[in-house]
Scaffold this motif. Structure first.
Motif, PDB file in Angstrom:
ATOM      1  N   LYS A 115     -72.628  -0.313 -69.752  1.00 23.07           N
ATOM      2  CA  LYS A 115     -71.690   0.373 -70.645  1.00 23.07           C
ATOM      3  C   LYS A 115     -70.885  -0.649 -71.440  1.00 23.07           C
ATOM      4  O   LYS A 115     -70.528  -1.708 -70.926  1.00 23.07           O
ATOM      5  N   LYS A 116     -70.598  -0.304 -72.703  1.00 26.46           N
ATOM      6  CA  LYS A 116     -69.752  -1.169 -73.514  1.00 26.46           C
ATOM      7  C   LYS A 116     -68.951  -0.321 -74.486  1.00 26.46           C
ATOM      8  O   LYS A 116     -69.199   0.878 -74.646  1.00 26.46           O
ATOM      9  N   HIS A 118     -67.745   0.494 -78.325  1.00 30.16           N
ATOM     10  CA  HIS A 118     -68.054   0.346 -79.746  1.00 30.16           C
ATOM     11  C   HIS A 118     -66.860   0.824 -80.557  1.00 30.16           C
ATOM     12  O   HIS A 118     -66.371   1.945 -80.363  1.00 30.16           O
ATOM     13  N   ILE A 129     -74.283   5.943 -84.801  1.00 25.70           N
ATOM     14  CA  ILE A 129     -73.884   5.090 -83.679  1.00 25.70           C
ATOM     15  C   ILE A 129     -74.847   5.259 -82.509  1.00 25.70           C
ATOM     16  O   ILE A 129     -75.244   4.288 -81.863  1.00 25.70           O
ATOM     17  N   ASN A 132     -78.165   3.430 -83.420  1.00 23.25           N
ATOM     18  CA  ASN A 132     -78.045   1.973 -83.444  1.00 23.25           C
ATOM     19  C   ASN A 132     -77.810   1.372 -82.060  1.00 23.25           C
ATOM     20  O   ASN A 132     -78.033   0.172 -81.856  1.00 23.25           O
ATOM     21  N   ASN A 133     -77.366   2.186 -81.115  1.00 20.51           N
ATOM     22  CA  ASN A 133     -77.067   1.668 -79.772  1.00 20.51           C
ATOM     23  C   ASN A 133     -78.053   2.166 -78.713  1.00 20.51           C
ATOM     24  O   ASN A 133     -77.821   1.981 -77.512  1.00 20.51           O
ATOM     25  N   THR A 135     -78.770   5.089 -77.680  1.00 20.23           N
ATOM     26  CA  THR A 135     -78.247   6.142 -76.807  1.00 20.23           C
ATOM     27  C   THR A 135     -78.487   7.497 -77.469  1.00 20.23           C
ATOM     28  O   THR A 135     -79.272   7.589 -78.420  1.00 20.23           O
ATOM     29  N   VAL A 159     -70.387   3.385 -75.211  1.00 16.43           N
ATOM     30  CA  VAL A 159     -71.798   3.538 -75.527  1.00 16.43           C
ATOM     31  C   VAL A 159     -72.627   2.941 -74.387  1.00 16.43           C
ATOM     32  O   VAL A 159     -72.138   2.136 -73.601  1.00 16.43           O
ATOM     33  N   TYR A 160     -73.887   3.350 -74.328  1.00 15.39           N
ATOM     34  CA  TYR A 160     -74.758   2.872 -73.252  1.00 15.39           C
ATOM     35  C   TYR A 160     -76.206   3.032 -73.703  1.00 15.39           C
ATOM     36  O   TYR A 160     -76.598   4.096 -74.194  1.00 15.39           O
ATOM     37  N   ARG A 161     -76.992   1.970 -73.556  1.00 16.63           N
ATOM     38  CA  ARG A 161     -78.406   2.033 -73.941  1.00 16.63           C
ATOM     39  C   ARG A 161     -79.168   2.805 -72.869  1.00 16.63           C
ATOM     40  O   ARG A 161     -79.277   2.362 -71.719  1.00 16.63           O
TER      41      ARG A 161
END
Length: 294
Positions: A115-116, A118, A129, A132-133, A135, A159-161
């Motif tokens: 998790k990060k 954005h 978004i 691009n991420n 998710t 956000v999380y891939r």
């Protein structure tokens, strides 16, 4: 003459002695062997004492960690249980707990590997978004507590891939979410219906995700998007992942006797409870691998 009689008597005596000796040896040795075999057979028919399940210790320790709110540690312990003792009676319960913990951590503000944050830039949309991420739109809505797609520059979004794959086991009637080849969560499957000419096993992937309500597609900007049914289209033609109970779902009789198929088109694929379908839809993205096995 007397000598012959004496020799004959001696012969009979020796024969009798040998017979009695043989009988004694039989009684002592062979009968003993028979008794031993019978006793062993008797032992084999006695049910052995049930051995203790070594996985119970893992299970009990995990439950104690959950009580202490150390859920990530509990999950890792239960993952070890599933890996080391796959035949344990505790595996099914362990998988249920692992799945609930994983999904709760993933779909909340809680810390989760990958998790990060954005920071929204001018001109960005929620859909952009998400794309691009790596998710999904639904993930961004849920994890960030959004009720619509209105965002503003400077907003901070989690956000999380999403790198999940799916394995459907038709014999077990289960759908398993895997993340980097590790168990993530398992769901019960209500029905797997194959279109004519298609049978498991085969590999495919996600090629489309739609929201449907009253026979029409609903866009993400529609106020009714939240309550619309979620459908997932797969690359295998005519095969979907969709909620149970939708119009067009084949009955058991129609699957057994395809010649009795009604005039309307039937839907084929993996049918999941609607509440589970929302979760699966949320964490799958375009090109997510899907494997259908026996």
């Amino acid at each position: 003459m007397h000598l012959k009689i004496i020799v004959a008597i001696l012969g009979l005596g020796i024969s009798g002695f040998l017979f009695i000796s043989s009988l004694w040896i039989y009684q002592k040795n062979l009968r003993s062997e028979e008794r031993s075999i019978a006793e062993m057979a008797g032992i084999e028919t006695v049910a052995p004492e049930e051995l203790p399940d070594p996985a119970v210790e893992y299970h009990d320790r995990a439950i104690e960690l959950i009580r202490q709110q150390r859920v990530a540690e509990a999950r890792d312990l239960l993952l070890d249980l599933v890996r080391i003792y796959p035949d344990s009676s505790k595996v099914r319960e362990a998988k249920q707990v692992i799945g609930e913990i994983n999904m709760d951590l993933l779909l909340s503000k809680a810390s989760f590997p990958g998790k990060k944050i954005h920071v929204v830039q001018r001109g960005e949309s929620l859909a952009l978004i998400a794309r691009n991420n790596g998710t999904s739109y639904d993930f961004l809505l849920r994890v960030n507590g959004l009720i619509d797609d209105v965002i503003h520059p400077g907003d901070r979004l989690t956000v999380y891939r999403l790198d999940f794959s799916v394995v459907v086991k038709t014999a077990d009637k289960t759908l398993t979410l895997m993340r980097k080849n590790r168990f993530f969560k398992e769901y019960a499957v209500d029905l797997v219906a194959f279109p004519p000419g298609i049978r498991a096993p085969f590999a495919t992937e996600v090629i489309g995700k739609t929201a449907n309500l009253d026979g029409r597609r609903v866009s993400t900007s529609d106020p009714q998007y939240a309550v619309a049914e979620r459908w997932i289209a797969l690359k295998q033609p005519g095969f979907l992942i969709l909620p149970s109970g939708v119009d067009g779902q084949p009955t058991g009789e129609q699957l057994i006797n395809p010649q009795q198929t009604p005039e309307q088109d039937l839907l084929y694929g993996v049918f999941i409870r609607p509440e589970d379908m929302y979760e699966i839809y949320t964490v799958l993205t375009m090109s997510s691998p899907v494997t259908i096995t026996r």
